[in-house]
Design an enzyme around this catalytic site. Structure first.
Site, PDB file in Angstrom:
ATOM      1  CE  LYS A 113      69.122 -24.839  22.691  1.00  0.00           C
ATOM      2  NZ  LYS A 113      69.074 -23.719  21.774  1.00  0.00           N
ATOM      3  NE  ARG A 150      64.119 -17.314  20.252  1.00  0.00           N
ATOM      4  CZ  ARG A 150      64.687 -18.498  20.114  1.00  0.00           C
ATOM      5  NH1 ARG A 150      63.926 -19.577  20.013  1.00  0.00           N
ATOM      6  NH2 ARG A 150      65.987 -18.638  20.096  1.00  0.00           N
ATOM      7  CE1 TYR A 181      42.342 -44.038  34.274  1.00  0.00           C
ATOM      8  CE2 TYR A 181      44.469 -43.883  33.165  1.00  0.00           C
ATOM      9  CZ  TYR A 181      43.723 -43.984  34.331  1.00  0.00           C
ATOM     10  OH  TYR A 181      44.347 -44.030  35.526  1.00  0.00           O
ATOM     11  CG  MET A 238      51.390 -40.151  34.917  1.00  0.00           C
ATOM     12  SD  MET A 238      51.052 -39.719  36.627  1.00  0.00           S
ATOM     13  CE  MET A 238      49.568 -38.752  36.467  1.00  0.00           C
TER      14      MET A 238
HETATM   15  C1  LIG Z   1      69.497 -23.961  20.520  1.00  0.00           C
HETATM   16  C2  LIG Z   1      70.272 -22.955  19.832  1.00  0.00           C
HETATM   17  C3  LIG Z   1      71.148 -23.290  18.779  1.00  0.00           C
HETATM   18  C4  LIG Z   1      71.267 -24.669  18.194  1.00  0.00           C
HETATM   19  O1  LIG Z   1      70.299 -24.900  17.217  1.00  0.00           O
HETATM   20  P1  LIG Z   1      70.202 -26.295  16.446  1.00  0.00           P
HETATM   21  O2  LIG Z   1      69.181 -26.089  15.409  1.00  0.00           O
HETATM   22  O3  LIG Z   1      69.789 -27.294  17.459  1.00  0.00           O
HETATM   23  O4  LIG Z   1      71.550 -26.568  15.911  1.00  0.00           O
HETATM   24  C5  LIG Z   1      71.954 -22.308  18.260  1.00  0.00           C
HETATM   25  N1  LIG Z   1      71.879 -21.046  18.737  1.00  0.00           N
HETATM   26  C6  LIG Z   1      71.029 -20.680  19.713  1.00  0.00           C
HETATM   27  C7  LIG Z   1      71.005 -19.273  20.153  1.00  0.00           C
HETATM   28  C8  LIG Z   1      70.199 -21.614  20.293  1.00  0.00           C
HETATM   29  O5  LIG Z   1      69.356 -21.258  21.258  1.00  0.00           O
END
Ligand SMILES: *Cc1c(COP(=O)(O)O)cnc(C)c1O
Length: 820
Positions: A488, A586, A715, A764
């Site tokens: 991701k 979550r 700046y 920037m």
């Molecule tokens: C991002 C994520 C992981 C991976 O976690 P790490 O600590 O980076 O290994 C595993 N499971 C879910 C649901 C995630 O969103």
């Protein structure tokens, strides 16, 4: 008989195998990977057991034309033409065959080991010594238990010198490599912390390395490094070098930098001698001294050694993968060209599936030790097996053998200039282009013409490090546990299909992305692995289904929407992943939802529960271990209930990176590997822990200027140097992901090997560094983070976590991928 052609019956005797030979064949190629088969008819496939058992790939190799196999047991599948050589230990057989092959030749062999610099020293010694002798060496850094036998197998009658490096990661490995290499001259390179984790002590590691020199007559080493080991050195004659001890054979007493070169003076045989090294960084200088000492020890005169060392070329063993013109990807391997490295590069080309077409631009190959007709027919065969669609040959020899090439599209040019002038007629568009040439062809010019120009800030991703990290975690898994790689957020900032293609090639089981679009991009990049989408949005279900992406279902609302969608679209048994909330709060179904969830899932023919999973809140933190245990218990309770209701089995998973390290009892059927893949695991001790940093963020100096004590920098006039000094403006700012909080001395970068703190506010697109005490020029490279200045350290400086530093590197920063 050609020197590395053996009748299979002879091989059988050499390795002491059982089994029957159904047909006599000639063996000339050793194969260890069914994905990388060349010259199948003369191949001998070793069914090595690694993470996967090589026996699983025999059928695939047979289908590709391989007829000779070294195995521990015969497979059930019928392969009437196959010769099976039965042995107890397949790797041992490979090593035995290589050792036998080696024993037939009387050439001088230099054996190199050490923690760092092995490959560079090997390549440099090759550059230095090959003018006098036909020389054979390991391709790239093929220095492992498998790589060394494959390297030694290349020795043929014409070779007068072998230069082989040996790498080990734990005890009892070197004896095996020594038996294969049998060096007469030993070279020990720098000893550092690499692989310390595989040994009880540094001493144990050094002693293991010294075993390579057991039968050598001469050893070249740094005097300082083996103080205290005198009794353990198995070699009579030693040649030592030192920058501290006068009693060394080569005592280097001054170093001066002259026009970006290192000028060294030393005492050798009681006379003063000198050498110019065309590099500046500490590691290169040390490696060059090792080469210098080796040449002197081998009897070269100081003048001859200096003359050659002065002209040493930078060694890059890396393939670079980058974006090119017209939506092409360019794989740049312009450093050297021989048959072995061509094969390695073609394999790499084959694992990248993002474009429909694969193109090779190749120059004539020099110093192969083969006659041209044999060489180019081998090359033509290889190109055909690897499925190249378009071949562009540059040089007179390739042109002469143009008829050997049977690719769909081919072009030949007499030299690099002609190619560059006529580049347009190649109509390069949406293809993966491998550029591979001998140094004299200056293919870097071709690469410059085809690759998109990076604004000089780049994020370099080492695919080898990524693979190392994947294997590091795989080694911690119980047998049969699958790996879902988390890609991701552009693979935590490290790229998209490039990383995913690498993972796919190396057979991870699943990928996971956050959003549907990310999954769509991976499919477009040639990814066929199953992909889970963590946060699927209902508006894009069409795209999800079209692209065979599998949604995470985390709420009754989403479940209802997806089932309705599946129903109206005529889907049945569509794979979904059920998320249980065991404490993160979550996304996911809570404990009290599980009964109703079961009711809804039971007899629902539109979807199929592919997996049930949850996510740990603090798997790396000891103070929360009780909570983690509770999460695992809740998860077990929930999936059991669902499994009972459904009446079929699904994949269960809860562990993220630190979960793999700290909670082996929670591996279940699969683990979800995220940040660990990218070289970071806060549950492991910092320092040498077996992981390799994957990313290097680099930029460069745009301007250097002097400032006075009363000047202000940047700046809001925040930046000042109390006593005046020198500052460098570098091409990275908060829009690239170098956060504003690094300003005013909080952050630092590496400039020519030295730390330079920021001064003033971060802008920037740029920022300024205090380089008052550093030799720096415009255009010099600047490291923002790498394996020395670590992401963990940057995170600490501004009070965040490594995840944020990594994913912050903006998409404006070009990604370049390396594979060695
Ligand atoms: C991002 C994520 C992981 C991976 O976690 P790490 O600590 O980076 O290994 C595993 N499971 C879910 C649901 C995630 O969103």
């Amino acid at each position: 008989m050609l020197s590395n052609h053996y009748p299979v019956t002879a091989v059988k005797d050499i390795i002491g195998a059982g089994g029957t030979i159904v047909k006599e064949n000639t063996i000339s190629v050793l194969l260890t990977d069914s994905r990388r088969i060349t010259n199948a008819a003369e191949g001998l496939f070793f069914a090595l057991s690694g993470r996967r058992n090589g026996h699983e790939f025999i059928a695939e190799a047979y289908a590709a034309g391989v007829r000779n196999f070294v195995v521990t047991h015969q497979t059930e599948i019928k392969m009437p033409e196959a010769n099976f050589l039965l042995v107890g230990d397949v790797l041992g057989a490979l090593q035995k065959l290589a050792a036998y092959h080696r024993s037939r030749f009387k050439l001088e062999v230099i054996g190199i080991t050490g923690s760092n610099g092995k490959t560079i020293v090997k390549e440099w010694l090759y550059q230095l010594l090959t003018p006098d002798k036909n020389t054979v060496r390991n391709p790239k850094s093929y220095n492992s238990q498998i790589g060394v036998p494959l390297s030694v197998w290349q020795i043929n009658d014409k070779d007068e010198l072998g230069i082989f490096e040996a790498g080990i990661s734990t005890v009892n490995e070197m004896d095996k490599l020594e038996a294969i290499i049998k060096p007469s001259i030993g070279v020990l390179t720098h000893i550092g912390p690499a692989h310390d984790e595989g040994f009880e002590s540094r001493r144990q590691k050094v002693l293991e390395k010294l075993k390579l020199f057991k039968h050598a007559r001469l050893l070249i080493h740094n005097y300082d490094q083996l103080v205290g080991y005198e009794k353990d050195i198995p070699v009579k004659e030693r040649f030592t070098w030192s920058t501290r001890f006068k009693q060394a054979d080569l005592y280097v007493f001054t170093e001066t930098v002259i026009r970006r070169n290192f000028y060294l003076r030393a005492i050798y045989k009681e006379k003063e001698i000198e050498c110019l090294i065309p590099f500046m960084d500490e590691a290169s200088v040390e490696n060059a001294i090792v080469c210098w000492a080796t040449m002197l020890a081998m009897g070269y005169s100081p003048a001859a050694a200096d003359d050659r060392i002065e002209r040493l070329n930078q060694v890059s063993m890396r393939l670079e993968l980058k974006n090119g013109i017209n939506n092409c990807s360019v794989i740049d391997d312009t450093y050297n060209s021989d048959v072995q490295s061509l094969e390695i590069a073609l394999n790499f080309l084959n694992q990248q599936n993002q474009h429909p077409k694969r193109t090779l631009i190749l120059s004539d190959i020099y110093q192969s030790g083969l006659q041209d007709d044999i060489l180019y027919s081998q090359v033509a065969d290889m190109i055909e097996t690897k499925g190249i669609n378009k071949f562009i040959g540059v040089g007179e020899a390739l042109d002469k053998y143009r008829d050997s090439f049977t690719v769909p599209e081919k072009y030949f040019y007499k030299d690099t200039n002609t190619l560059l002038q006529r580049l347009k007629e190649l109509k390069l568009d949406n293809e993966t282009i491998l550029i591979k040439g001998s140094r004299s062809f200056e293919f870097e010019r071709v690469s410059q013409a085809l690759a998109l120009k990076a604004h000089e800030t780049v994020l370099e991703i080492s695919l080898n490090a990524l693979l190392n990290n994947l294997n590091f975690y795989r080694a911690k898994l119980k047998p049969g546990v699958k790996v879902m790689a988390m890609v991701k957020a552009f693979s935590y900032g490290s790229g998209t299909f490039e990383v995913a293609n690498m993972l796919q090639y190396n057979k991870v089981d699943y990928l996971a992305v956050a959003y549907i679009d990310e999954g769509v991009a991976l499919r477009a990049g040639g990814i066929t692995l199953p992909i889970m989408v963590l946060n699927p949005e209902a508006s894009a279900f069409d795209k999800l289904v079209e692209n065979k992406l599998e949604p995470e279902i985390f709420s009754f609302g989403l479940l209802d929407e997806f089932v309705k969608y599946a129903q109206t679209s005529g889907l049945s048994n569509f794979p979904v992943h059920i998320k249980i909330d065991t404490g993160m709060h979550r996304l996911g179904f809570e404990e009290h939802d599980v009964d109703i969830l079961c009711d809804l899932l039971e007899e629902n023919k539109y979807i199929w529960v592919q997996s049930v999973f949850s996510h740990l809140v603090a798997s790396d933190a000891e103070e929360h271990d009780e909570f983690t245990k509770k999460q695992i218990r809740t998860f077990e309770w929930a999936y059991k209930k669902i499994e009972q209701a459904l009446g079929y089995k699904f994949i269960k998973h809860i562990a993220n990176t630190s979960g793999i390290t700290r909670w082996p009892q929670a591996q279940f059927d699969m683990v979800r590997l995220g940040i660990g893949l990218y070289g970071i695991d806060t549950a492991l001790p910092e320092g040498a822990n077996g992981l390799q940093p994957v990313a290097t963020l680099k930029t460069s100096v745009s301007q250097v200027r002097k400032v006075q004590a009363n000047d202000t920098i940047g700046y809001n006039r925040n930046g000042k140097l109390a006593n005046g000094g020198k500052i460098a403006t570098v091409r990275i700012g908060y829009a690239d992901g170098y956060l504003r909080s690094f300003g005013n001395g909080v952050g630092k970068m590496l400039v020519n090997g030295e730390y330079a703190p920021t001064v003033g506010n971060i802008s920037m697109d740029m920022c300024t560094l205090d380089v008052s005490n550093i030799d720096v020029r415009e255009g010099d490279e600047v490291i923002v983070f790498n394996d020395e200045l670590k992401i963990e350290e940057l995170a600490r400086e501004i009070g965040t976590i490594p995840y944020e530093i990594l994913t912050n590197v903006s998409q404006r920063v070009k990604r370049v991928y390396f594979y060695e």
